[in-house]
Design an enzyme around this catalytic site. Structure first.
Site, mmCIF file in Angstrom:
data_model
loop_
_atom_site.group_PDB
_atom_site.id
_atom_site.type_symbol
_atom_site.label_atom_id
_atom_site.label_comp_id
_atom_site.label_asym_id
_atom_site.label_seq_id
_atom_site.Cartn_x
_atom_site.Cartn_y
_atom_site.Cartn_z
ATOM 1 N N GLY A 1 -10.094 14.136 21.155
ATOM 2 C CA GLY A 1 -10.304 13.474 22.285
ATOM 3 C C GLY A 1 -12.588 12.910 21.818
ATOM 4 O O GLY A 1 -12.920 13.052 22.518
ATOM 5 N N CYS B 1 2.529 -8.022 -4.846
ATOM 6 C CA CYS B 1 3.052 -8.894 -6.147
ATOM 7 C C CYS B 1 2.760 -9.876 -5.910
ATOM 8 O O CYS B 1 3.470 -10.666 -4.860
ATOM 9 C CB CYS B 1 4.415 -8.854 -6.716
ATOM 10 S SG CYS B 1 5.114 -9.816 -7.923
ATOM 11 N N LYS C 1 -23.661 14.984 27.262
ATOM 12 C CA LYS C 1 -23.000 15.067 26.217
ATOM 13 C C LYS C 1 -23.209 15.255 25.239
ATOM 14 O O LYS C 1 -24.590 14.723 24.826
ATOM 15 C CB LYS C 1 -21.502 14.058 25.796
ATOM 16 C CG LYS C 1 -20.743 13.973 26.709
ATOM 17 C CD LYS C 1 -19.878 12.815 26.615
ATOM 18 C CE LYS C 1 -18.245 12.715 27.146
ATOM 19 N NZ LYS C 1 -16.876 12.731 27.023
ATOM 20 N N ASP D 1 0.114 1.618 8.229
ATOM 21 C CA ASP D 1 -0.758 1.616 9.678
ATOM 22 C C ASP D 1 0.134 1.491 10.596
ATOM 23 O O ASP D 1 -0.129 0.898 11.830
ATOM 24 C CB ASP D 1 -0.597 -0.141 9.187
ATOM 25 C CG ASP D 1 -1.288 -0.906 7.911
ATOM 26 O OD1 ASP D 1 -2.560 0.769 7.240
ATOM 27 O OD2 ASP D 1 -1.590 -1.866 7.132
ATOM 28 N N GLY E 1 4.445 -6.825 4.133
ATOM 29 C CA GLY E 1 5.198 -7.917 3.078
ATOM 30 C C GLY E 1 6.088 -7.551 2.006
ATOM 31 O O GLY E 1 6.978 -8.493 1.363
ATOM 32 N N MET F 1 -8.126 3.171 8.662
ATOM 33 C CA MET F 1 -7.166 2.145 8.308
ATOM 34 C C MET F 1 -5.982 1.141 9.492
ATOM 35 O O MET F 1 -6.240 2.030 10.558
ATOM 36 C CB MET F 1 -6.745 2.320 6.794
ATOM 37 C CG MET F 1 -7.048 2.482 6.251
ATOM 38 S SD MET F 1 -6.355 2.340 4.337
ATOM 39 C CE MET F 1 -7.748 1.939 3.338
ATOM 40 N N ARG G 1 12.909 9.335 -2.988
ATOM 41 C CA ARG G 1 14.232 10.696 -3.477
ATOM 42 C C ARG G 1 15.878 10.977 -2.560
ATOM 43 O O ARG G 1 16.903 11.537 -3.132
ATOM 44 C CB ARG G 1 13.733 12.274 -3.012
ATOM 45 C CG ARG G 1 14.589 13.220 -3.177
ATOM 46 C CD ARG G 1 13.307 15.083 -2.536
ATOM 47 N NE ARG G 1 14.280 16.219 -2.728
ATOM 48 C CZ ARG G 1 14.162 16.127 -2.019
ATOM 49 N NH1 ARG G 1 14.689 15.788 -0.078
ATOM 50 N NH2 ARG G 1 15.131 17.897 -2.001
ATOM 51 N N GLY H 1 0.843 -0.811 0.172
ATOM 52 C CA GLY H 1 -0.009 -0.224 0.233
ATOM 53 C C GLY H 1 0.420 1.177 -0.085
ATOM 54 O O GLY H 1 1.715 1.649 0.232
ATOM 55 N N ARG I 1 -4.537 7.983 2.919
ATOM 56 C CA ARG I 1 -2.987 7.128 2.313
ATOM 57 C C ARG I 1 -3.061 8.177 1.119
ATOM 58 O O ARG I 1 -1.745 8.270 1.141
ATOM 59 C CB ARG I 1 -3.966 5.469 1.247
ATOM 60 C CG ARG I 1 -3.625 4.851 2.093
ATOM 61 C CD ARG I 1 -3.025 3.516 1.812
ATOM 62 N NE ARG I 1 -2.831 2.689 0.088
ATOM 63 C CZ ARG I 1 -3.581 1.626 0.248
ATOM 64 N NH1 ARG I 1 -4.368 1.171 0.728
ATOM 65 N NH2 ARG I 1 -3.489 1.533 -0.892
HETATM 66 O O1 F6P Z 1 -1.629 -0.993 4.886
HETATM 67 C C1 F6P Z 1 -1.798 -0.138 4.292
HETATM 68 C C2 F6P Z 1 -3.707 -0.769 4.205
HETATM 69 O O2 F6P Z 1 -3.768 0.703 4.101
HETATM 70 C C3 F6P Z 1 -4.116 -1.342 4.976
HETATM 71 O O3 F6P Z 1 -4.828 0.132 6.348
HETATM 72 C C4 F6P Z 1 -4.927 -1.106 4.761
HETATM 73 O O4 F6P Z 1 -5.867 -2.629 5.071
HETATM 74 C C5 F6P Z 1 -5.147 -2.165 3.166
HETATM 75 O O5 F6P Z 1 -3.929 -1.189 2.993
HETATM 76 C C6 F6P Z 1 -6.382 -1.896 1.897
HETATM 77 O O6 F6P Z 1 -5.284 -2.265 0.928
HETATM 78 P P1 F6P Z 1 -5.605 -2.098 -0.395
HETATM 79 O O7 F6P Z 1 -5.170 -0.559 -1.423
HETATM 80 O O8 F6P Z 1 -4.660 -3.393 -1.369
HETATM 81 O O9 F6P Z 1 -7.311 -2.320 -0.273
#
Ligand code: F6P
Length: 350
Positions: free
Chosen positions: A191, A79, A219, A133, A110, A175, A21, A11, A282
């Site tokens: 918070g 891959c 709240k 992550d 991986g 995620m 870079r 990912g 991401r």
């Molecule tokens: O490892 C990064 C991540 O964004 C995880 O948080 C998420 O579970 C996974 O990759 C999602 O993977 P993909 O991009 O293959 O859907």
């Protein structure tokens, strides 16, 4: 060593470009040439019709103007066939054919497994931790985590505005795969009342209870941050719950975020909505911390290859750049129970 390769795999994570870079610029400064492989390990397998779709010669200009960009200019992929020995041997042959003597592999678990396999076959490899992550225990932080966290925090701020206006509880899914770090840090920074994570057992009834107590305690809105992998530690018997609440939409085996919100609403009597932040975490321009972490770790990776120190993973501990054997770097995440507890101490009403 006169010629090295670099790739980003798994990912994408904001800050990977900064790492690439730094690898290129540090290598060129040390009179090493650099090949950039595209789409992670796929580039090394050289299956494309045109070689330039698999790998390119990098020069100082190839990495100009990328430090502030999200994604990865080398592109990335997972891959699947790379776990096969025959495929790994093919990769070694290809690397040798174009004179690559060492490889910097930027990614998560991986990616490190691929690098470890290649190093077993005699190719010197260095792993650089690039994943949002933060699930690599040997390093305090991984490249991309800080940006993903800040993106999540910004999103939760917005969700809080509308939650406040409607006096609702909000469930926000972040995620992290099997690691609860994005959830815990986001909860702390926003918070939130609760972080629901794979590392700690939980029940739907407990979550509903927190919402109910919050309402009783006055709240106006509540935020619960749910790690995407937290279903693994859910202790509620979904079959039983389904019997008691047959109208709710979840199945006996699985519950989605929006179904989760429905259950909380039903059990707590308080309006609850779900938001899944997904891939927004991401993307985006990396934070200064991620750019600097990418730059420091990428540069150290090349220095190690230059100095003949092979098959290591680079990371950061107590703000010092460190390296450990690659094979020890894949041991999963460490969980900080104190940070987790701090969410409840500061976020909920007893
Ligand atoms: O490892 C990064 C991540 O964004 C995880 O948080 C998420 O579970 C996974 O990759 C999602 O993977 P993909 O991009 O293959 O859907």
């Amino acid at each position: 060593m006169k010629r090295i390769g670099v790739l980003t795999s798994g990912g994408d994570a904001p800050g990977m470009n900064a790492a690439v870079r730094a690898v290129v610029r540090t290598a060129l400064t040390n009179n090493m040439s650099v090949v950039g492989f595209k789409r992670g390990y796929n580039g090394i397998l050289m299956r494309s019709l045109r070689p330039e779709d698999d790998y390119i010669e990098m020069n100082t200009r190839s990495v100009s103007g990328i430090i502030h960009k999200g994604g990865t200019t080398l592109m990335t992929a997972r891959c699947k066939e790379f776990h096969k020995l025959a495929v790994q041997k093919e990769a070694i042959r290809n690397l040798k054919a174009i004179g690559v003597e060492g490889l910097v592999c930027i990614g998560g678990n991986g990616t490190f497994a691929g690098a470890q396999a290649l190093s077993q076959l005699g190719m010197p490899c260095i792993g650089v931790p690039g994943t949002i992550d933060n699930d690599l225990a040997y390093t305090d932080f991984t490249i991309g985590f800080d940006t993903a966290l800040n993106t999540a925090v910004e999103a939760v701020n917005r969700i809080r505005d509308t939650g406040d206006a409607h006096e609702r509880a909000s469930l926000v899914t972040v995620m992290g795969r099997d690691c609860g770090d994005i959830a815990v840090y986001t909860a702390l920074a926003c918070g939130a009342e609760l972080a629901i994570i794979p590392e700690v057992e939980w029940t739907l009834e407990d979550v509903a209870d927190v919402v109910h107590k919050g309402v009783v305690g006055g709240k106006r809105s509540m935020i619960m941050i749910l790690a995407e992998g937290a279903q693994s530690s859910l202790k509620t018997d979904l079959k039983e719950l389904k019997k008691e609440h047959p109208k709710l939409r979840f199945t006996k085996e699985h519950i989605t975020s929006s179904q989760f919100a429905e259950v909380i609403e039903e059990l707590s009597g308080h309006e609850t909505r779900a938001t899944v932040l997904g891939y927004t975490q991401r993307g985006g321009s990396p934070t200064a911390n991620d750019r600097i972490l990418g730059t420091r770790t990428g540069s150290r990776a090349v220095e190690l290859l230059r100095d003949g120190v092979f098959n290591r993973a680079v990371g950061i501990r107590d703000n010092q750049i460190i390296d450990i054997p690659l094979m020890d770097a894949m041991n999963g995440a460490t969980f900080d129970p104190d940070l987790y507890k701090l969410v409840s101490v500061t976020g909920s009403i007893k």
